[in-house]
Every structure is written in C-alpha cells, then in structure tokens.
Design a protein around this motif. Structure first.
Motif, PDB file in Angstrom:
ATOM      1  N   TYR A  15       0.428  -0.919   0.240  1.00 32.79           N
ATOM      2  CA  TYR A  15       0.040   0.199  -0.074  1.00 32.79           C
ATOM      3  C   TYR A  15       0.730   1.196   0.028  1.00 32.79           C
ATOM      4  CZ  TYR A  15      -4.450  -2.305   0.587  1.00 32.79           C
ATOM      5  OH  TYR A  15      -5.482  -3.251  -0.206  1.00 32.79           O
ATOM      6  N   LEU A  17       4.159   1.230  -1.061  1.00 32.78           N
ATOM      7  CA  LEU A  17       4.952   2.125  -2.482  1.00 32.78           C
ATOM      8  C   LEU A  17       3.914   2.144  -3.513  1.00 32.78           C
ATOM      9  CD1 LEU A  17       7.369  -1.129  -2.375  1.00 32.78           C
ATOM     10  CD2 LEU A  17       7.601   1.729  -1.890  1.00 32.78           C
ATOM     11  N   SER A  18       2.524   1.715  -3.342  1.00 36.43           N
ATOM     12  CA  SER A  18       1.685   2.237  -4.432  1.00 36.43           C
ATOM     13  C   SER A  18       1.637   3.613  -4.280  1.00 36.43           C
ATOM     14  CB  SER A  18       0.459   1.504  -4.320  1.00 36.43           C
ATOM     15  OG  SER A  18       0.967   0.115  -4.500  1.00 36.43           O
ATOM     16  N   ILE A  21       4.098   6.001  -5.545  1.00 31.18           N
ATOM     17  CA  ILE A  21       4.115   5.911  -7.276  1.00 31.18           C
ATOM     18  C   ILE A  21       2.901   6.898  -7.655  1.00 31.18           C
ATOM     19  CG2 ILE A  21       3.904   4.422  -9.731  1.00 31.18           C
ATOM     20  CD1 ILE A  21       4.808   2.505  -7.292  1.00 31.18           C
ATOM     21  N   VAL A  22       1.769   6.492  -7.500  1.00 30.99           N
ATOM     22  CA  VAL A  22       0.497   7.496  -7.824  1.00 30.99           C
ATOM     23  C   VAL A  22       0.633   8.530  -6.718  1.00 30.99           C
ATOM     24  CG1 VAL A  22      -2.117   7.688  -7.010  1.00 30.99           C
ATOM     25  CG2 VAL A  22      -1.074   5.681  -6.909  1.00 30.99           C
ATOM     26  N   VAL A  25       2.572  10.949  -9.727  1.00 32.80           N
ATOM     27  CA  VAL A  25       1.788  10.734 -10.601  1.00 32.80           C
ATOM     28  C   VAL A  25       1.193  12.036 -10.756  1.00 32.80           C
ATOM     29  CG1 VAL A  25       0.984  10.086 -12.717  1.00 32.80           C
ATOM     30  CG2 VAL A  25       2.272   8.266 -11.655  1.00 32.80           C
ATOM     31  N   VAL A  26       0.595  12.361  -9.635  1.00 29.16           N
ATOM     32  CA  VAL A  26       0.062  13.578  -8.983  1.00 29.16           C
ATOM     33  C   VAL A  26       0.694  14.894  -9.601  1.00 29.16           C
ATOM     34  CG1 VAL A  26      -1.432  14.808  -7.867  1.00 29.16           C
ATOM     35  CG2 VAL A  26      -1.880  11.881  -8.265  1.00 29.16           C
ATOM     36  N   TRP A  28       3.157  14.755 -10.966  1.00 30.12           N
ATOM     37  CA  TRP A  28       4.026  14.913 -11.671  1.00 30.12           C
ATOM     38  C   TRP A  28       3.479  16.248 -12.892  1.00 30.12           C
ATOM     39  CZ3 TRP A  28       2.247  12.843 -16.560  1.00 30.12           C
ATOM     40  CH2 TRP A  28       3.229  12.779 -17.766  1.00 30.12           C
TER      41      TRP A  28
ATOM     42  N   TRP B  24     -12.603  14.064 -10.586  1.00 24.67           N
ATOM     43  CA  TRP B  24     -11.178  13.925  -8.863  1.00 24.67           C
ATOM     44  C   TRP B  24     -11.952  13.428  -7.262  1.00 24.67           C
ATOM     45  CZ3 TRP B  24      -6.831  12.786  -8.130  1.00 24.67           C
ATOM     46  CH2 TRP B  24      -5.966  12.917  -9.203  1.00 24.67           C
ATOM     47  N   ILE B  57      -5.239  -3.523  -4.341  1.00 23.70           N
ATOM     48  CA  ILE B  57      -4.302  -3.142  -5.221  1.00 23.70           C
ATOM     49  C   ILE B  57      -3.835  -3.210  -6.463  1.00 23.70           C
ATOM     50  CG2 ILE B  57      -4.202  -0.334  -4.093  1.00 23.70           C
ATOM     51  CD1 ILE B  57      -1.432  -2.002  -2.655  1.00 23.70           C
ATOM     52  N   ALA B 100       2.914   3.693 -14.473  1.00 25.12           N
ATOM     53  CA  ALA B 100       2.725   3.677 -13.737  1.00 25.12           C
ATOM     54  C   ALA B 100       1.720   2.178 -12.649  1.00 25.12           C
ATOM     55  CB  ALA B 100       2.090   5.223 -12.823  1.00 25.12           C
ATOM     56  N   ILE B 104       3.408  -0.730 -10.383  1.00 26.03           N
ATOM     57  CA  ILE B 104       2.119  -0.463  -9.281  1.00 26.03           C
ATOM     58  C   ILE B 104       1.288  -2.231  -9.336  1.00 26.03           C
ATOM     59  CG2 ILE B 104      -0.118  -0.745  -7.714  1.00 26.03           C
ATOM     60  CD1 ILE B 104       0.226   2.636  -8.032  1.00 26.03           C
ATOM     61  N   ILE B 107       5.279  -4.086  -8.165  1.00 25.23           N
ATOM     62  CA  ILE B 107       5.636  -4.589  -7.331  1.00 25.23           C
ATOM     63  C   ILE B 107       4.277  -5.262  -6.839  1.00 25.23           C
ATOM     64  CG2 ILE B 107       6.560  -2.795  -5.726  1.00 25.23           C
ATOM     65  CD1 ILE B 107       7.760  -1.004  -7.639  1.00 25.23           C
ATOM     66  N   THR B 108       3.347  -4.983  -6.879  1.00 20.75           N
ATOM     67  CA  THR B 108       2.536  -5.573  -5.339  1.00 20.75           C
ATOM     68  C   THR B 108       2.535  -7.035  -6.244  1.00 20.75           C
ATOM     69  OG1 THR B 108       0.438  -5.089  -6.825  1.00 20.75           O
ATOM     70  CG2 THR B 108       1.085  -3.238  -4.814  1.00 20.75           C
ATOM     71  N   LEU B 213      -9.459   6.982 -10.818  1.00 18.21           N
ATOM     72  CA  LEU B 213      -8.009   8.435 -10.635  1.00 18.21           C
ATOM     73  C   LEU B 213      -7.137   7.955 -12.112  1.00 18.21           C
ATOM     74  CD1 LEU B 213      -5.921   9.313  -8.628  1.00 18.21           C
ATOM     75  CD2 LEU B 213      -5.567   7.157  -8.051  1.00 18.21           C
ATOM     76  N   LEU B 217      -5.998  11.225 -13.996  1.00 22.64           N
ATOM     77  CA  LEU B 217      -4.490  11.464 -14.651  1.00 22.64           C
ATOM     78  C   LEU B 217      -4.637  11.049 -16.183  1.00 22.64           C
ATOM     79  CD1 LEU B 217      -3.133   9.584 -11.831  1.00 22.64           C
ATOM     80  CD2 LEU B 217      -3.020  11.557 -12.110  1.00 22.64           C
TER      81      LEU B 217
END
Lengths: 60, 247
Positions: A15, A17-18, A21-22, A25-26, A28, B24, B57, B100, B104, B107-108, B213, B217
């Motif tokens: 959770y 690391l996710s 990353i999110v 991106v937000v 950036w 959002w 996730i 991205a 995720i 990694i997860t 989301l 983005l």
C-alpha cells in the motif's frame, strides 16, 4: 501494526509503495501543468498570439 | 456533445475543466470506500489469509495496465486512420500513467508472491508478459521524447503501439496457454467469478475508484500535452514572425 498478522509488512509495503507511485504521478502532472501554463503566459505577455486569437482581434 | 466536437483541443480543454473536479471527487470517494472495505471490512481469505488485501490494489492496477494500453491502441488507430487531432495527445498522456499502474501491479504482485509463492519473482508467462508491457510503455515514452516533431513522433509511436498490442492477449491468456505459477482468471471468466462476494465487491469498488483516478490523471496529462503543443506552435510563430503576431 500487527492487525494484519505475520505478513503485515508485505501488506503495508504494497500500500505504501503504491501510494508513493500514485502521488509521484499526481505531482508530475500538477508541476508539468503549472510549467506549461507559465510558459504560455510568458509567450502571450511577449505579444506572441495564436493565429486564431489574432484573427479574432482584427475582425472585432 | 458529438465526438467530433472533442476533436477541437480548445473545446476539449473547456470540457476537461468542467469534468475534472467531479472526476477527482468521485475517484477519491469511491477509492476511499473500496480501500476501507478491502482493508478493514473484508475477511481474510481462507488460503491467502491477510495477504489477500494486497489484491485490492494489485488486481485493479493490473487491469488498468492493460486498459491503458488498450486505450493507446485505439488512439493509435485514431492517429493513423482518422488523423484525429487529440488521438496522439491521448496516447502520449496515457503512457506515463499506464506505466505507473503497471509498475504498481509488478511491485504489489512481487510483495504478494514472496509470502505466498516463496519467491519475489518468477520468469513465468504472466509475470514476464506484464514486465514486457512495462518496458513497452517506457520505450514509447522514450520514443516520443526522442523525436522533436510531435506529428512525426505520433505516427511512429502509433505503429509501435499497434505492433505492441499483440502483447495484450498474451497477458490475458498466458495463464491458460502456459503452465504458469500465476493463478488463472477468477473474476471475468466463463461460469462466473470464483471469488466470494465479501471479497469481490470491495475489489470491484476499488477497481472502479482506480479507473476514475486513472482517467482523471490521463485527462490532466492530456491538458498539459495540448498546452505543450500550443507553446511549440507559438514558438515557431515567434521564430518566423519577428513582430510577434501572426496574420
């Protein structure tokens, strides 16, 4: 927190690391958007206009 | 509003400004509810135990990694066949967001694999094909940045996207075609889902929230890309007409 048992470290890492990353991106997207808007305003302040905007001004 | 109206970048920007606050808000609300249900309400799985919470996730991220590339493939057709002005803008905006979400998923998946499979990584068909997807996203981002003319870059990237889209059915059916460590389809499959509703509903809510989301983005990144191209056009005008204003 031990609420998720012996594998809680894996769950929190997943959770965490996710989320990183999110959020990256937000950040950036927001920083890039501000940079593009600033550059566009700089150009417009120097009198550089889009052809459509210049055409609208000459016809009005 | 007709689809053709959205071909006008200015109209798209105005519509995006109206839609984004709602998108959002919905994304944060739905994803928040989904993660709360997944973390604190859903029971532990009878086999996986508490590690099933990583699925809330991992699975949406994996779906969106493929969904993003699918959208890019449609955009690539829009660039090559219909020459839609926003098609390449969309593809270019999707790539970093898709990368991205693929990261995720990787990694997860690895963090779930270690306690469940006893290994962080296995070179099996599903994991390897998703890694290839991630590398394709990175390669396309590099390609767009390597070619200065956005129109030329868009056409080259569109061809590469369509060639790379062959990887999507490989990812989807890898668990059926080869003997992999990764489990088979358990949500969208013939005969219905094999997941208990107490885990399935939080998963689906998380997937909807993550999709909102993702779209928020992408739309923001599209706005930035439109501005970047507008700035490039203005700089060309400034370079060709010293007085500043083009006729």
């Amino acid at each position: 927190m031990s609420g998720f048992g012996e594998h809680s470290g894996y769950i929190f890492a997943a959770y965490g690391l996710s989320a990183v990353i999110v959020l990256a991106v937000v950040a950036w997207v927001l920083v890039d958007g501000r940079a593009q808007n600033r550059r566009l305003k700089d150009l417009e302040a120097r009198g550089v206009r889009r052809r459509s905007a210049a055409r609208r001004e000459t016809t009005s | 509003m007709a689809l053709l109206d959205l071909a006008n970048p200015t109209r798209f920007m105005a519509l995006a400004d109206r839609v984004l606050p709602w998108l959002w808000s919905a994304a944060i609300l739905v994803l928040g509810i989904g993660l709360y249900l997944g973390l604190f309400v859903a029971p532990p799985d009878y086999q996986q135990g508490e590690t099933v919470r990583i699925m809330f996730i991992h699975v949406p991220a994996a779906w969106l990694s493929m969904f993003g590339y699918g959208l890019m493939a449609v955009s690539a057709l829009g660039t090559l066949v219909w020459r839609h002005p926003l098609a390449d803008v969309a593809a270019r905006a999707i790539a970093p967001v898709g990368a991205a979400f693929t990261l995720i998923a990787l990694i997860t998946g690895s963090l779930w694999g270690k306690p469940m499979w006893g290994t962080w990584w296995e070179w099996d068909a599903r994991l390897t094909s998703v890694l290839v997807l991630f590398l394709m996203y990175l390669g396309l981002i590099a390609l767009w940045n390597a070619i200065e003319d956005p129109n030329r870059a868009g056409r080259v990237a569109a061809v590469l996207i369509l060639v790379g889209s062959v990887n999507l059915p490989i990812i989807k059916f890898s668990v059926d075609w080869w003997n992999t460590l990764h489990q088979g389809a358990s949500v969208f499959r013939m005969g219905g889902s094999t997941i208990d509703p107490s885990l399935l509903y939080p998963l689906l809510i998380c997937a909807i929230g993550a999709t909102l989301l993702f779209l928020a983005l992408v739309i923001m990144a599209m706005k930035n890309e439109i501005l970047r191209r507008r700035i490039r056009a203005l700089r060309l005008v400034a370079a060709s007409v010293p007085a500043g204003v083009a006729a």
